[in-house]
Design a protein around this motif. Structure first.
Motif, PDB file in Angstrom:
ATOM      1  N   ASN A   3       0.726  41.199 -13.298  1.00 31.75           N
ATOM      2  CA  ASN A   3       1.831  41.870 -12.622  1.00 31.75           C
ATOM      3  C   ASN A   3       2.399  40.969 -11.531  1.00 31.75           C
ATOM      4  O   ASN A   3       1.673  40.502 -10.666  1.00 31.75           O
ATOM      5  N   ARG A   5       4.618  40.649  -8.263  1.00 29.30           N
ATOM      6  CA  ARG A   5       5.060  41.526  -7.184  1.00 29.30           C
ATOM      7  C   ARG A   5       6.097  40.799  -6.342  1.00 29.30           C
ATOM      8  O   ARG A   5       5.770  39.855  -5.638  1.00 29.30           O
ATOM      9  N   GLN A  21      16.812  46.494  -9.132  1.00 25.19           N
ATOM     10  CA  GLN A  21      16.887  47.363 -10.309  1.00 25.19           C
ATOM     11  C   GLN A  21      17.219  46.549 -11.564  1.00 25.19           C
ATOM     12  O   GLN A  21      16.597  46.716 -12.609  1.00 25.19           O
ATOM     13  N   ARG A  24      14.225  44.454 -12.549  1.00 27.24           N
ATOM     14  CA  ARG A  24      13.196  45.271 -13.215  1.00 27.24           C
ATOM     15  C   ARG A  24      13.546  45.466 -14.689  1.00 27.24           C
ATOM     16  O   ARG A  24      12.685  45.382 -15.562  1.00 27.24           O
ATOM     17  N   LYS A  28      11.358  44.134 -17.885  1.00 33.33           N
ATOM     18  CA  LYS A  28      10.927  45.059 -18.933  1.00 33.33           C
ATOM     19  C   LYS A  28      11.376  44.558 -20.299  1.00 33.33           C
ATOM     20  O   LYS A  28      10.609  44.578 -21.262  1.00 33.33           O
ATOM     21  N   GLU A  33       5.261  42.353 -16.786  1.00 30.77           N
ATOM     22  CA  GLU A  33       4.859  43.375 -15.822  1.00 30.77           C
ATOM     23  C   GLU A  33       5.343  42.929 -14.450  1.00 30.77           C
ATOM     24  O   GLU A  33       4.971  41.852 -13.974  1.00 30.77           O
ATOM     25  N   ALA A  34       6.199  43.734 -13.826  1.00 28.28           N
ATOM     26  CA  ALA A  34       6.741  43.331 -12.530  1.00 28.28           C
ATOM     27  C   ALA A  34       6.965  44.533 -11.627  1.00 28.28           C
ATOM     28  O   ALA A  34       7.449  45.573 -12.064  1.00 28.28           O
ATOM     29  N   SER A  35       6.604  44.350 -10.378  1.00 26.98           N
ATOM     30  CA  SER A  35       6.901  45.307  -9.330  1.00 26.98           C
ATOM     31  C   SER A  35       7.938  44.622  -8.454  1.00 26.98           C
ATOM     32  O   SER A  35       7.644  43.598  -7.823  1.00 26.98           O
ATOM     33  N   GLU A  37      10.667  45.306  -5.507  1.00 28.01           N
ATOM     34  CA  GLU A  37      11.140  46.247  -4.498  1.00 28.01           C
ATOM     35  C   GLU A  37      12.148  45.587  -3.579  1.00 28.01           C
ATOM     36  O   GLU A  37      12.151  44.365  -3.426  1.00 28.01           O
ATOM     37  N   TYR A  47       4.741  43.522   4.297  1.00 31.21           N
ATOM     38  CA  TYR A  47       4.464  43.479   2.856  1.00 31.21           C
ATOM     39  C   TYR A  47       3.846  42.160   2.381  1.00 31.21           C
ATOM     40  O   TYR A  47       3.506  42.035   1.218  1.00 31.21           O
ATOM     41  N   SER A  50       0.853  42.162   0.150  1.00 26.90           N
ATOM     42  CA  SER A  50       0.916  42.870  -1.134  1.00 26.90           C
ATOM     43  C   SER A  50       2.000  42.363  -2.081  1.00 26.90           C
ATOM     44  O   SER A  50       2.317  43.024  -3.062  1.00 26.90           O
ATOM     45  N   VAL A  51       2.602  41.190  -1.782  1.00 24.65           N
ATOM     46  CA  VAL A  51       3.610  40.616  -2.676  1.00 24.65           C
ATOM     47  C   VAL A  51       3.250  39.180  -3.045  1.00 24.65           C
ATOM     48  O   VAL A  51       2.475  38.526  -2.350  1.00 24.65           O
TER      49      VAL A  51
END
Length: 103
Positions: A3, A5, A21, A24, A28, A33-35, A37, A47, A50-51
């Motif tokens: 993933n 991030r 958006q 993302r 897909k 797999e990507a988060s 934000e 952050y 967590s990135v």
């Protein structure tokens, strides 16, 4: 693939939210797999733990050095999004930019 991030930052997070958006959707479509934000630049430091990468809107290029210094302990690259990618809200090219800077 693990993933990815990503955090995108601009002033209020509005235009970067649209770009996130689109990125993302691009991830897909590629099976990545990507988060991804979007937040305001003032929130970015909370952050870092967590990135994997921080992407700044082109109008925040002057913050790159300061953010990179804060992100250094977390091994998070800080990249300025080129104006053409940002202006066109090109999620595919943004994803390419992030992946190129993570390998």
């Amino acid at each position: 693939m693990e993933n990815i991030r990503m955090l995108l930052c601009c002033g209020a997070g509005m235009s970067s939210g649209l770009l996130a958006q689109k990125a993302r959707k691009a991830a897909k479509k590629r099976g990545i797999e990507a988060s991804i934000e979007a937040r305001s630049e003032s929130e970015a430091p909370q952050y870092f733990s967590s990135v994997d990468i921080l992407l700044l809107g082109p109008h925040y290029a002057s913050y790159q050095e300061e953010m990179a210094e804060m992100a250094k302990p977390y091994n998070v690259p800080v990249i300025v999004i080129p104006q053409d990618i940002y202006g066109m809200l090109d999620g595919d090219k943004l994803l390419d930019l992030a992946l190129a800077n993570l390998t």
